[in-house]
Scaffold this motif. Structure first.
Motif, PDB file in Angstrom:
ATOM      1  N   ALA A  18       0.812  -1.273   0.025  1.00  0.00           N
ATOM      2  CA  ALA A  18       0.049  -0.022   0.033  1.00  0.00           C
ATOM      3  C   ALA A  18       0.824   1.195   0.076  1.00  0.00           C
ATOM      4  O   ALA A  18       1.770   1.525   0.676  1.00  0.00           O
ATOM      5  N   ALA A  19       0.401   2.214  -0.719  1.00  0.00           N
ATOM      6  CA  ALA A  19       1.174   3.452  -0.516  1.00  0.00           C
ATOM      7  C   ALA A  19       0.702   4.451   0.468  1.00  0.00           C
ATOM      8  O   ALA A  19       0.952   5.511   0.438  1.00  0.00           O
ATOM      9  N   ARG A  20      -0.312   4.064   1.223  1.00  0.00           N
ATOM     10  CA  ARG A  20      -0.922   4.955   2.257  1.00  0.00           C
ATOM     11  C   ARG A  20      -1.490   3.983   3.276  1.00  0.00           C
ATOM     12  O   ARG A  20      -1.687   2.784   2.921  1.00  0.00           O
ATOM     13  N   PRO A  21      -1.803   4.522   4.597  1.00  0.00           N
ATOM     14  CA  PRO A  21      -2.339   3.798   5.539  1.00  0.00           C
ATOM     15  C   PRO A  21      -3.667   3.527   5.096  1.00  0.00           C
ATOM     16  O   PRO A  21      -4.173   3.837   4.155  1.00  0.00           O
ATOM     17  N   LEU A  22      -4.138   2.036   5.459  1.00  0.00           N
ATOM     18  CA  LEU A  22      -5.396   1.656   5.002  1.00  0.00           C
ATOM     19  C   LEU A  22      -6.259   1.176   6.078  1.00  0.00           C
ATOM     20  O   LEU A  22      -5.752   0.912   7.312  1.00  0.00           O
ATOM     21  N   ARG A  23      -7.616   1.463   6.039  1.00  0.00           N
ATOM     22  CA  ARG A  23      -8.692   0.975   6.945  1.00  0.00           C
ATOM     23  C   ARG A  23      -8.966  -0.717   7.064  1.00  0.00           C
ATOM     24  O   ARG A  23      -8.623  -1.073   5.906  1.00  0.00           O
ATOM     25  N   VAL A  24      -9.402  -1.233   7.763  1.00  0.00           N
ATOM     26  CA  VAL A  24      -9.683  -2.573   7.896  1.00  0.00           C
ATOM     27  C   VAL A  24     -10.551  -3.050   6.674  1.00  0.00           C
ATOM     28  O   VAL A  24     -10.155  -3.974   5.734  1.00  0.00           O
ATOM     29  N   ARG A  25     -11.395  -2.346   6.097  1.00  0.00           N
ATOM     30  CA  ARG A  25     -12.446  -2.534   4.909  1.00  0.00           C
ATOM     31  C   ARG A  25     -11.575  -2.504   3.779  1.00  0.00           C
ATOM     32  O   ARG A  25     -11.558  -3.451   2.918  1.00  0.00           O
ATOM     33  N   GLU A  26     -10.479  -1.525   3.652  1.00  0.00           N
ATOM     34  CA  GLU A  26      -9.818  -1.491   2.569  1.00  0.00           C
ATOM     35  C   GLU A  26      -8.805  -2.746   2.516  1.00  0.00           C
ATOM     36  O   GLU A  26      -8.284  -3.442   1.234  1.00  0.00           O
ATOM     37  N   VAL A  27      -8.213  -3.228   3.677  1.00  0.00           N
ATOM     38  CA  VAL A  27      -7.097  -4.482   3.729  1.00  0.00           C
ATOM     39  C   VAL A  27      -8.211  -5.505   3.296  1.00  0.00           C
ATOM     40  O   VAL A  27      -7.659  -6.100   2.379  1.00  0.00           O
ATOM     41  N   LEU A  28      -9.245  -5.826   3.844  1.00  0.00           N
ATOM     42  CA  LEU A  28     -10.361  -6.663   3.613  1.00  0.00           C
ATOM     43  C   LEU A  28     -10.308  -6.902   1.970  1.00  0.00           C
ATOM     44  O   LEU A  28     -10.425  -7.951   1.298  1.00  0.00           O
ATOM     45  N   GLU A  29     -10.777  -5.846   1.219  1.00  0.00           N
ATOM     46  CA  GLU A  29     -10.907  -5.951  -0.111  1.00  0.00           C
ATOM     47  C   GLU A  29      -9.568  -6.058  -1.097  1.00  0.00           C
ATOM     48  O   GLU A  29     -10.013  -6.801  -2.162  1.00  0.00           O
ATOM     49  N   LEU A  30      -8.702  -6.015  -0.470  1.00  0.00           N
ATOM     50  CA  LEU A  30      -7.265  -6.058  -1.033  1.00  0.00           C
ATOM     51  C   LEU A  30      -6.775  -7.360  -0.890  1.00  0.00           C
ATOM     52  O   LEU A  30      -5.899  -7.752  -1.640  1.00  0.00           O
ATOM     53  N   LEU A  31      -7.331  -8.080  -0.135  1.00  0.00           N
ATOM     54  CA  LEU A  31      -6.781  -9.526   0.282  1.00  0.00           C
ATOM     55  C   LEU A  31      -7.140 -10.474  -0.842  1.00  0.00           C
ATOM     56  O   LEU A  31      -8.071 -10.495  -1.145  1.00  0.00           O
ATOM     57  N   ASP A  32      -6.138 -11.385  -1.093  1.00  0.00           N
ATOM     58  CA  ASP A  32      -6.502 -12.347  -1.970  1.00  0.00           C
ATOM     59  C   ASP A  32      -6.360 -13.712  -1.279  1.00  0.00           C
ATOM     60  O   ASP A  32      -5.504 -14.309  -0.829  1.00  0.00           O
ATOM     61  N   THR A  33      -7.571 -14.395  -0.867  1.00  0.00           N
ATOM     62  CA  THR A  33      -7.816 -15.444   0.000  1.00  0.00           C
ATOM     63  C   THR A  33      -8.852 -16.268  -0.724  1.00  0.00           C
ATOM     64  O   THR A  33      -9.531 -15.882  -1.354  1.00  0.00           O
ATOM     65  N   PRO A  34      -8.618 -17.698  -0.497  1.00  0.00           N
ATOM     66  CA  PRO A  34      -9.260 -18.606  -1.224  1.00  0.00           C
ATOM     67  C   PRO A  34     -10.915 -18.579  -0.826  1.00  0.00           C
ATOM     68  O   PRO A  34     -11.559 -18.993  -1.630  1.00  0.00           O
ATOM     69  N   ARG A  35     -11.037 -18.060   0.072  1.00  0.00           N
ATOM     70  CA  ARG A  35     -12.716 -18.235   0.575  1.00  0.00           C
ATOM     71  C   ARG A  35     -12.711 -16.278   1.377  1.00  0.00           C
ATOM     72  O   ARG A  35     -11.711 -16.102   1.729  1.00  0.00           O
ATOM     73  N   PRO A  36     -13.978 -16.022   1.321  1.00  0.00           N
ATOM     74  CA  PRO A  36     -14.341 -14.503   1.978  1.00  0.00           C
ATOM     75  C   PRO A  36     -14.098 -14.616   3.270  1.00  0.00           C
ATOM     76  O   PRO A  36     -14.233 -15.575   4.085  1.00  0.00           O
ATOM     77  N   LEU A  37     -13.747 -13.380   3.811  1.00  0.00           N
ATOM     78  CA  LEU A  37     -13.308 -13.429   5.101  1.00  0.00           C
ATOM     79  C   LEU A  37     -14.260 -12.403   5.636  1.00  0.00           C
ATOM     80  O   LEU A  37     -14.578 -11.411   5.121  1.00  0.00           O
ATOM     81  N   ALA A  38     -14.710 -12.531   7.130  1.00  0.00           N
ATOM     82  CA  ALA A  38     -15.649 -11.573   7.693  1.00  0.00           C
ATOM     83  C   ALA A  38     -14.728 -10.133   7.983  1.00  0.00           C
ATOM     84  O   ALA A  38     -13.541 -10.414   8.161  1.00  0.00           O
ATOM     85  N   TYR A  39     -15.055  -9.296   8.103  1.00  0.00           N
ATOM     86  CA  TYR A  39     -14.763  -8.026   8.291  1.00  0.00           C
ATOM     87  C   TYR A  39     -13.916  -7.942   9.933  1.00  0.00           C
ATOM     88  O   TYR A  39     -12.814  -7.598  10.026  1.00  0.00           O
ATOM     89  N   THR A  40     -14.618  -8.675  10.806  1.00  0.00           N
ATOM     90  CA  THR A  40     -14.154  -8.778  12.249  1.00  0.00           C
ATOM     91  C   THR A  40     -12.930  -9.689  12.004  1.00  0.00           C
ATOM     92  O   THR A  40     -12.051  -9.385  12.921  1.00  0.00           O
ATOM     93  N   THR A  41     -12.735 -10.737  10.997  1.00  0.00           N
ATOM     94  CA  THR A  41     -11.738 -11.804  11.048  1.00  0.00           C
ATOM     95  C   THR A  41     -10.517 -10.649  10.853  1.00  0.00           C
ATOM     96  O   THR A  41      -9.379 -10.773  11.550  1.00  0.00           O
ATOM     97  N   VAL A  42     -10.673  -9.852   9.705  1.00  0.00           N
ATOM     98  CA  VAL A  42      -9.466  -8.979   9.341  1.00  0.00           C
ATOM     99  C   VAL A  42      -9.085  -7.917  10.494  1.00  0.00           C
ATOM    100  O   VAL A  42      -7.922  -7.655  10.537  1.00  0.00           O
ATOM    101  N   MET A  43      -9.979  -7.444  10.984  1.00  0.00           N
ATOM    102  CA  MET A  43      -9.971  -6.444  12.198  1.00  0.00           C
ATOM    103  C   MET A  43      -9.262  -7.186  13.409  1.00  0.00           C
ATOM    104  O   MET A  43      -8.127  -6.802  13.956  1.00  0.00           O
ATOM    105  N   THR A  44      -9.596  -8.557  13.684  1.00  0.00           N
ATOM    106  CA  THR A  44      -8.680  -9.207  14.628  1.00  0.00           C
ATOM    107  C   THR A  44      -7.224  -9.398  14.355  1.00  0.00           C
ATOM    108  O   THR A  44      -6.367  -9.219  15.302  1.00  0.00           O
ATOM    109  N   VAL A  45      -7.013  -9.672  12.874  1.00  0.00           N
ATOM    110  CA  VAL A  45      -5.856 -10.008  12.608  1.00  0.00           C
ATOM    111  C   VAL A  45      -4.801  -8.519  12.791  1.00  0.00           C
ATOM    112  O   VAL A  45      -3.746  -8.635  13.239  1.00  0.00           O
ATOM    113  N   LEU A  46      -5.538  -7.336  12.349  1.00  0.00           N
ATOM    114  CA  LEU A  46      -4.781  -6.321  12.543  1.00  0.00           C
ATOM    115  C   LEU A  46      -4.589  -6.022  13.998  1.00  0.00           C
ATOM    116  O   LEU A  46      -3.573  -5.538  14.102  1.00  0.00           O
TER     117      LEU A  46
END
Length: 119
Positions: A18-46
């Motif tokens: 990323a060229a700038r700071p990202l919010r949880v939703r932005e990280v979620l949208e940019l993640l390349d994962t085999p299955r969809p993730l919940a917002y709260t999952t990404v928030m917990t990882v962060l």
């Protein structure tokens, strides 16, 4: 990246790219994962990455924006130092690494030792 779980590594890849700071939703949208993730999952990882000092966060309004606390290279160097420190014999580990290094790794080491490193 060693020392991180699979999803933590993917989140760090997003932040490092990323060229700038990202919010949880932005990280979620940019993640390349085999299955969809919940917002709260990404928030917990962060949050976990923040607790481990891999990311910094700043409150912007009601949300946090996240950035990597160190570059990928700095994290790699820190993890390498931790491995060396925990090995019990830094010299032998370094010697073994030097003997088993690929030609490309050997060239890099020679260049750095001569003081001609490229960053």
């Amino acid at each position: 990246m060693h020392g991180l779980g699979e999803l933590e590594s993917k989140v760090m890849d997003v932040l490092w790219s990323a060229a700038r700071p990202l919010r949880v939703r932005e990280v979620l949208e940019l993640l390349d994962t085999p299955r969809p993730l919940a917002y709260t999952t990404v928030m917990t990882v962060l949050d976990n990455l923040h607790s481990k000092d891999y990311v910094r966060r700043d409150r912007v309004g009601r949300a946090y924006e996240y950035t990597a606390a160190e570059s990928r290279e700095e994290v790699g160097a820190r993890l390498l130092r931790e491995v060396l420190r925990s090995s019990g014999d830094t010299e032998r580990v370094l010697l073994h690494f030097a003997r088993s290094a690929t030609p490309e790794e050997s060239a890099i080491l020679r260049r750095v030792l001569r003081g001609k490193e490229s960053s």
